[in-house]
Design an enzyme around this catalytic site. Sequence first.
Site, PDB file in Angstrom:
ATOM      1  N   HIS A  55      52.074  45.714  46.889  1.00 41.85           N
ATOM      2  CA  HIS A  55      50.647  45.454  46.681  1.00 41.85           C
ATOM      3  C   HIS A  55      50.038  44.512  47.714  1.00 41.85           C
ATOM      4  CE1 HIS A  55      51.023  47.793  43.062  1.00 41.85           C
ATOM      5  NE2 HIS A  55      52.072  47.058  42.733  1.00 41.85           N
ATOM      6  N   GLU A  62      46.915  55.452  31.345  1.00 40.38           N
ATOM      7  CA  GLU A  62      46.170  56.383  32.194  1.00 40.38           C
ATOM      8  C   GLU A  62      47.083  57.534  32.611  1.00 40.38           C
ATOM      9  OE1 GLU A  62      44.764  54.402  35.717  1.00 40.38           O
ATOM     10  OE2 GLU A  62      43.427  53.071  34.606  1.00 40.38           O
ATOM     11  N   ARG A  76      34.322  40.082  46.883  1.00 38.77           N
ATOM     12  CA  ARG A  76      34.452  39.123  47.981  1.00 38.77           C
ATOM     13  C   ARG A  76      34.435  39.862  49.312  1.00 38.77           C
ATOM     14  NH1 ARG A  76      39.590  40.494  46.199  1.00 38.77           N
ATOM     15  NH2 ARG A  76      40.771  41.512  47.864  1.00 38.77           N
ATOM     16  N   LYS A 127      39.725  44.354  34.680  1.00 38.63           N
ATOM     17  CA  LYS A 127      39.921  45.764  35.028  1.00 38.63           C
ATOM     18  C   LYS A 127      39.384  46.699  33.955  1.00 38.63           C
ATOM     19  CE  LYS A 127      44.008  47.014  36.220  1.00 38.63           C
ATOM     20  NZ  LYS A 127      45.414  47.125  36.657  1.00 38.63           N
TER      21      LYS A 127
HETATM   22  C1  MV4 Z   1      47.457  53.759  39.593  1.00 37.36           C
HETATM   23  C2  MV4 Z   1      48.362  54.497  40.382  1.00 37.36           C
HETATM   24  C3  MV4 Z   1      48.586  55.813  40.037  1.00 37.36           C
HETATM   25  N1  MV4 Z   1      47.947  56.353  38.959  1.00 37.36           N
HETATM   26  N2  MV4 Z   1      46.841  54.347  38.549  1.00 37.36           N
HETATM   27  C4  MV4 Z   1      48.391  49.495  41.479  1.00 37.36           C
HETATM   28  C5  MV4 Z   1      47.713  48.187  41.281  1.00 37.36           C
HETATM   29  C6  MV4 Z   1      46.453  48.475  40.574  1.00 37.36           C
HETATM   30  N3  MV4 Z   1      45.350  47.869  41.232  1.00 37.36           N
HETATM   31  C7  MV4 Z   1      46.327  49.958  40.500  1.00 37.36           C
HETATM   32  N4  MV4 Z   1      47.538  50.500  40.984  1.00 37.36           N
HETATM   33  C8  MV4 Z   1      47.823  51.825  40.852  1.00 37.36           C
HETATM   34  N5  MV4 Z   1      47.185  52.475  39.846  1.00 37.36           N
HETATM   35  C9  MV4 Z   1      47.105  55.612  38.254  1.00 37.36           C
HETATM   36  N6  MV4 Z   1      46.510  56.156  37.188  1.00 37.36           N
HETATM   37  C10 MV4 Z   1      48.985  53.852  41.447  1.00 37.36           C
HETATM   38  C11 MV4 Z   1      48.721  52.506  41.689  1.00 37.36           C
HETATM   39  C12 MV4 Z   1      49.401  51.915  42.809  1.00 37.36           C
HETATM   40  C13 MV4 Z   1      48.700  51.475  43.937  1.00 37.36           C
HETATM   41  C14 MV4 Z   1      47.325  51.555  44.037  1.00 37.36           C
HETATM   42  C15 MV4 Z   1      46.649  51.117  45.159  1.00 37.36           C
HETATM   43  C16 MV4 Z   1      47.368  50.596  46.227  1.00 37.36           C
HETATM   44  C17 MV4 Z   1      48.719  50.501  46.166  1.00 37.36           C
HETATM   45  C18 MV4 Z   1      49.417  50.947  45.036  1.00 37.36           C
HETATM   46  C19 MV4 Z   1      50.795  50.856  45.002  1.00 37.36           C
HETATM   47  C20 MV4 Z   1      51.470  51.282  43.877  1.00 37.36           C
HETATM   48  C21 MV4 Z   1      50.780  51.807  42.791  1.00 37.36           C
END
Ligand code: MV4
Length: 505
Positions: free
Chosen positions: A235, A200, A292, A116
């Site tokens: 997720h 972040e 993928r 990441k």
């Molecule tokens: C975030 C966010 C809010 N703000 N970053 C969750 C897993 C990872 N892939 C990134 N994620 C998130 N990053 C910032 N700066 C909220 C999430 C997040 C989320 C993102 C995509 C799909 C579902 C989610 C569920 C909870 C939190």
Amino acid sequence: MFNKVLIANRGEIALRIVRACRELGVGSVAVFSDADASAPHAREADEAVHIGASPSRESYLRADKLIEAARRTGAEAIHPGYGFLSEREPFARDVVGAGLVFIGPPAAAIAAVGSKTAARALAATANVPVVPGTTDPLRDATEAAEVAERLGYPVLLKASAGGGGKGMRVVRGASELAAALESAKREAMASFGDDAVYVEKYIAGPRHVEIQVLGDQHGTMHALGERECSIQRRHQKMIEEAPSVAVSPELRRKMGETAVRMAKAAGYVNAGTCEFLLDANGDFYFLEMNTRLQVEHPVTELVAGLDLVQWQIRIAAGERLPIAPLMTEPRGWAIECRITSEDAGNDFLPSTGVISFLRVPGGPGVRWDGGVGAGSEIGLHYDPLLGKLIAWADTRDAAIARMRRALLELTIVGVETSRDFHLRVMDDPDFQAGAIDIQWLERRLPSLTTGDGTPDGEIAVAIAAALLAESERAGRLAPAASSTARGDDREAWRIAGLRDGLRQP
Ligand code: MV4
């Protein structure tokens, strides 16, 4: 074009790839574990090779056995599907090292965006917007406090090695920071063996919108529009659609150009996806790149009018994409519901058993990408996805009505499934208005998972009577073995239909 492709996967996606091969005139080789000896994917492929015991690490995760199976059957290429080995750089490298073609990106592209933080750094160099914050791990609480102050609260701590939300902590003020950093580090160490954490700006109430890209080996790369994937729980995505109500043609063009820039910076080839957070102001931020084919690829296929799996195979064989855009604007609306063997009424507990009866929906605009049949045993070795129900129509409202109709037709007896949960989502006013974000489902769960008030015993009796009557008609049971009279047969289906909301009382 290849003569033969080995499919290093199982279930619905293996079957999906068999279908693509067949339409291209390419031979298919399935692989199967002990538990999958009579699975549909193994039956439907041209050939099938047993690769080991039921646990994934003894079968679908065994790179050596998969490559050996390809060699033995004369397959020239391996399609990894999703999950399992699909995003493992060493597997892509070993496949090529064995003189085979990996149907996916080059190993170097997987490596470039695999972590990441590496992807975040690459995005920044490619002028791809990322959420403001650091990329390097935080040294200590003092540095964390400085960065958080500069970004402004709330901030989000993330594990550098992270994924699936592990090691993530929202911090709403300076007083919470030190404790949150400690617990994020502890969880990151426990989950990934690496306690590096970065910070972040926290984006509140965003949508998860992702862009499909497709690039060939000759430098042509296209964006194929967005998928709205905000409806997820812990997720795990549950419902996806294309397009997104939140994306205008102008925003689609901007996000598409951004995704193509990112993919080119990674040296990407084949099908890939750039994930973004889209906030309420229409600002978007790159999160990560999936290297993928994704579970939810069918919604893109239906609104773009193309076959992504066939393109993956053609690209891997060296074919060129057209230079002209593959899709300008999406046509119509597509929605996908993931049908899993989970009991939504019981905290989505996995349900096991034998599928004794399966009725698959059909009719206009309905697609079932399934991996199970009547007789399939659903155990705990693999993930609980039974199949995907996808509905397409001219408008979003019509697609929702069609999905509702198709869900009512879908009948699975023998295991609990997420079908009724999906029906409730289709009937939800927020969902119908498109007023959803990444937190919506978990906020809404209590009202989406309560019982439907129909006594289970009555439903079971009705379905059992109808099944018995069907068996009797099909000659699998002597009439004497069935206590169901002709009249009761219709009555049984009537009760089953009432429960499904198919008929008025
Ligand atoms: C975030 C966010 C809010 N703000 N970053 C969750 C897993 C990872 N892939 C990134 N994620 C998130 N990053 C910032 N700066 C909220 C999430 C997040 C989320 C993102 C995509 C799909 C579902 C989610 C569920 C909870 C939190």
